[in-house]
Write an enzyme that holds these catalytic residues in place. Structure first.
Site, mmCIF file in Angstrom:
data_model
loop_
_atom_site.group_PDB
_atom_site.id
_atom_site.type_symbol
_atom_site.label_atom_id
_atom_site.label_comp_id
_atom_site.label_asym_id
_atom_site.label_seq_id
_atom_site.Cartn_x
_atom_site.Cartn_y
_atom_site.Cartn_z
ATOM 1 N N TYR A 1 16.271 -118.066 -18.716
ATOM 2 C CA TYR A 1 15.013 -117.778 -18.008
ATOM 3 C C TYR A 1 15.143 -116.514 -17.172
ATOM 4 C CZ TYR A 1 12.926 -122.338 -19.014
ATOM 5 O OH TYR A 1 12.372 -123.421 -19.628
ATOM 6 N N MET B 1 16.669 -126.781 -16.479
ATOM 7 C CA MET B 1 16.603 -128.204 -16.102
ATOM 8 C C MET B 1 17.643 -129.051 -16.851
ATOM 9 S SD MET B 1 13.385 -130.816 -16.234
ATOM 10 C CE MET B 1 12.330 -129.831 -15.227
ATOM 11 N N ARG C 1 22.215 -135.395 17.967
ATOM 12 C CA ARG C 1 21.496 -135.961 16.825
ATOM 13 C C ARG C 1 21.128 -137.383 17.205
ATOM 14 N NH1 ARG C 1 24.169 -136.490 10.850
ATOM 15 N NH2 ARG C 1 25.321 -138.104 11.963
ATOM 16 N N LYS D 1 26.961 -144.946 2.482
ATOM 17 C CA LYS D 1 25.526 -144.608 2.499
ATOM 18 C C LYS D 1 25.221 -143.639 1.367
ATOM 19 C CE LYS D 1 26.589 -141.273 6.107
ATOM 20 N NZ LYS D 1 25.843 -140.074 6.328
HETATM 21 C C1 LIG Z 1 27.905 -141.599 12.009
HETATM 22 C C2 LIG Z 1 28.704 -141.149 10.843
HETATM 23 N N1 LIG Z 1 30.001 -141.514 10.756
HETATM 24 C C3 LIG Z 1 30.774 -141.142 9.718
HETATM 25 C C4 LIG Z 1 30.274 -140.356 8.706
HETATM 26 C C5 LIG Z 1 31.173 -139.938 7.576
HETATM 27 O O1 LIG Z 1 31.337 -138.546 7.586
HETATM 28 P P1 LIG Z 1 32.268 -137.824 6.526
HETATM 29 O O2 LIG Z 1 31.612 -137.999 5.213
HETATM 30 O O3 LIG Z 1 32.290 -136.398 6.973
HETATM 31 O O4 LIG Z 1 33.572 -138.503 6.616
HETATM 32 C C6 LIG Z 1 28.930 -139.951 8.750
HETATM 33 C C7 LIG Z 1 28.389 -139.120 7.679
HETATM 34 O O5 LIG Z 1 27.495 -138.373 7.782
HETATM 35 C C8 LIG Z 1 28.130 -140.356 9.848
HETATM 36 O O6 LIG Z 1 26.854 -139.997 9.935
#
Ligand SMILES: Cc1ncc(COP(=O)(O)O)c(C=O)c1O
Length: 360
Positions: free
Chosen positions: A255, A303, A130, A35
């Site tokens: 700056y 920047m 969450r 992701k």
């Molecule tokens: C549901 C879930 N599983 C696995 C992971 C992977 O976590 P990490 O990058 O700490 O291994 C994440 C990352 O946020 C996650 O949200």
């Protein structure tokens, strides 16, 4: 010549880190977390390199589609499931798997007629608060999904660890125990461990592990470095020295003039700044590697540029190589100087930074 700021992605290091996951979680299946553009490393190139991954984890349908369009055929898990019922057509067309964590998603599945049953991961909230169903609601939701024709059986079960990276072990022990208590008599695949769980909590490995950060070579454990877990950094952020100044004692740099030369000295300017994703709020003194030797950052990051103290390297020249993080300078160090995490630094490199892929 173009601006020298660049990101080097070391595919061999990625493959090495994947093997380390396999060693630690021997015999387990692996959902490689890609992701957020593979934690800033480029989702297509990372997924293509991880041919041995059993599945990929993404945050949205769009990220999943990007993987399918680049030819990825492994299972893809949408880690936040559906945002909207009308995503279900594409979910079935591209054979995505869904994490189910909210009532509206259960309803959407109940109201949908699929061409084939959709594989799902029912998410239980074991304490992170969450995503996931409360343990009190779990059996009711489980029963509903079990009688839903659209859903593939057996149901897979998942939860997420909130503090596996920290020293408070009691909370993680409680999460693992609760997950086992709720799921141990049920069929289906189970998954609990992120990178910290893979490294520090073998009892959380279950059937599928979900490594993210460790694949990219950084440590998920607070205060540690990837190297301590035999991981190699996949990303190097590099640039070059583009200006050198001999300044008198008392000259103020950058700056706000926040840094004052304590003596007559040489100051270097590096072509990288917060517009590239280098943290603006990093504390003075954070090292960069100039010609492989540490050199402290001074003054405010702007920047497109930042300034460094050249007193230990008076012979430095324009065009000399600067490493902001990568092999020899862990991103975790820069994160500590910036009061943030390696996760945030890796994912916020901006579009304009040129990417070079290396596979040696
Ligand atoms: C549901 C879930 N599983 C696995 C992971 C992977 O976590 P990490 O990058 O700490 O291994 C994440 C990352 O946020 C996650 O949200």
């Amino acid at each position: 010549m173009s601006r020298p700021t660049q990101l080097v992605i070391d595919v061999a290091a990625l493959k090495h880190n994947f093997l380390e996951v396999q060693k630690l979680a021997s015999g387990k299946s692996i959902i490689a977390m890609v992701k957020s553009n593979a934690y800033g490393h480029g989702i297509d190139r990372i997924a293509r390199a991880l041919q041995q991954a059993d599945a990929f984890g993404v945050a949205s349908l769009e990220e999943g589609l990007q993987l399918r369009h680049s030819g990825i055929t492994q299972p893809i898990v949408l880690m936040e499931g559906l945002f909207n019922a009308d995503e279900l057509d594409l979910v079935t067309e591209h054979r995505f798997q869904l994490v189910i964590h909210e009532q509206h998603q259960v309803q959407a599945l109940e109201n949908f007629t699929a061409k084939y049953p959709i594989p799902i991961w029912l998410k239980i909230d074991t304490g992170m608060h969450r995503l996931g169903f409360d343990p009190d609601k779990f059996s009711e939701i489980y029963a509903r999904l079990l009688s839903c024709e659209t859903v593939q059986k057996p149901l897979n079960l998942m939860s997420h660890l909130a503090e596996a990276d920290a020293v408070d072990r009691a909370f993680t022990v409680k999460q693992i125990e609760l997950f086992k208590q709720l799921t141990q008599d049920l069929p289906g695949e189970k998954s609990l461990a992120n990178s910290a769980g893979i490294i520090a909590w073998p009892s959380a490995h279950e059937d599928w592990v979900r490594p993210g950060l460790m694949l990219y070579g950084a440590s998920p454990i607070i205060g540690h470095r990837g190297q301590e877990h035999h991981l190699k950094p996949v990303m190097s952020l590099t640039s070059e020295l583009i200006a050198i100044h001999d300044l008198p004692q008392g000259a103020r740099v950058g700056y706000g003039g926040t840094w004052t030369c304590p003596e007559a000295m040489r100051v270097g300017v590096v072509a990288i700044g917060y517009g590239d994703g280098y943290p603006r709020h990093v504390r003075n003194g954070v090292p960069v590697l100039l010609n492989n030797r540490p050199c402290p950052l001074i003054g405010r990051v702007s920047m497109d540029m930042l300034t460094i103290d050249l007193r230990t390297q008076p012979d430095a020249k324009i065009g000399d190589k600067v490493l902001l993080w990568g092999p020899g300078l862990p991103v975790e160090v820069v994160a500590e100087f910036s009061e943030t995490t390696a996760y945030e630094l890796l994912t916020r490199i901006t579009q304009r930074v040129r990417v070079v892929t290396q596979d040696s």
